[in-house]
Design a protein around this motif. Structure first.
Motif, PDB file in Angstrom:
ATOM      1  N   ALA A  93       9.164  -1.883  -2.450  1.00 19.98           N
ATOM      2  CA  ALA A  93       9.525  -0.917  -3.489  1.00 19.98           C
ATOM      3  C   ALA A  93       8.860   0.434  -3.218  1.00 19.98           C
ATOM      4  O   ALA A  93       9.489   1.488  -3.380  1.00 19.98           O
ATOM      5  CB  ALA A  93       9.136  -1.444  -4.863  1.00 19.98           C
ATOM      6  N   ASP A  94       7.609   0.407  -2.787  1.00 18.72           N
ATOM      7  CA  ASP A  94       6.894   1.646  -2.459  1.00 18.72           C
ATOM      8  C   ASP A  94       7.547   2.389  -1.292  1.00 18.72           C
ATOM      9  O   ASP A  94       7.371   3.595  -1.149  1.00 18.72           O
ATOM     10  CB  ASP A  94       5.422   1.361  -2.126  1.00 18.72           C
ATOM     11  N   SER A  95       8.290   1.649  -0.467  1.00 15.86           N
ATOM     12  CA  SER A  95       8.995   2.250   0.671  1.00 15.86           C
ATOM     13  C   SER A  95      10.428   2.633   0.319  1.00 15.86           C
ATOM     14  O   SER A  95      11.216   2.979   1.201  1.00 15.86           O
ATOM     15  CB  SER A  95       9.004   1.273   1.852  1.00 15.86           C
ATOM     16  N   GLY A  96      10.784   2.525  -0.945  1.00 14.88           N
ATOM     17  CA  GLY A  96      12.101   2.954  -1.386  1.00 14.88           C
ATOM     18  C   GLY A  96      13.166   1.882  -1.442  1.00 14.88           C
ATOM     19  O   GLY A  96      14.337   2.188  -1.669  1.00 14.88           O
ATOM     20  N   HIS A  97      12.787   0.621  -1.238  1.00 19.50           N
ATOM     21  CA  HIS A  97      13.761  -0.463  -1.289  1.00 19.50           C
ATOM     22  C   HIS A  97      14.049  -0.869  -2.737  1.00 19.50           C
ATOM     23  O   HIS A  97      13.186  -0.767  -3.603  1.00 19.50           O
ATOM     24  CB  HIS A  97      13.255  -1.680  -0.504  1.00 19.50           C
TER      25      HIS A  97
END
Length: 149
Positions: A93-97
């Motif tokens: 999530a932190d990587s934009g997923h």
């Protein structure tokens, strides 16, 4: 008037992992899901209504299912929020997923139960959810029928 069932089919791509499972599905992997939603009701008989003869407009059913399920689950990865997968989920999530942390093990069976509640909450009172079928693969699927519950 007679009761009629209508079905609308949907497709979405999603990944998941089954924490604690003893087979390959413990690994993160994805599916091309096929979702069939069947509702039952009486066709509109009032000739002054623009939706005369319809149980529910297919477009209205599509809007409900897209907003509650397809738009959320499509190209997301689903993890059980009560598992160690939460750490991986947070990193992704932190990587934009797109990540869904579910209150359940993300099996087809549990996803169907989740979808039933979401769809039923949005249907007009005169329309009942009859069944849902969620295909994980061409040969594997889970089904829910109102008559069984």
């Amino acid at each position: 008037m007679e009761k009629i069932r209508i079905t609308k089919q949907f497709h979405f791509e999603a990944g998941h992992a089954l924490y604690g499972y003893d087979g390959k599905c413990r690994n993160v992997h994805g599916h091309s899901y096929k979702l069939s939603v069947t509702v039952i009701g009486t066709p509109i008989a009032d000739s002054s209504q623009v939706k005369l003869g319809m149980v529910i407009d297919f477009g209205d059913l599509k809007k409900i299912v897209n907003e509650e399920i397809v738009d959320i689950f499509d190209h997301a990865t689903i993890f059980n929020k009560n598992s160690p997968h939460v750490q991986l989920a947070n990193q992704l999530a932190d990587s934009g997923h797109s990540i869904i942390l579910a209150d359940y093990q993300p099996t087809s069976e549990n996803m169907v139960i989740d979808f039933v509640g979401k769809i039923q909450a949005r249907l007009p009172k005169n329309i009942k959810l009859h069944s849902i079928k969620l295909q994980e693969t061409d040969s594997s699927y889970a089904e829910w029928y109102a008559d069984d519950n």
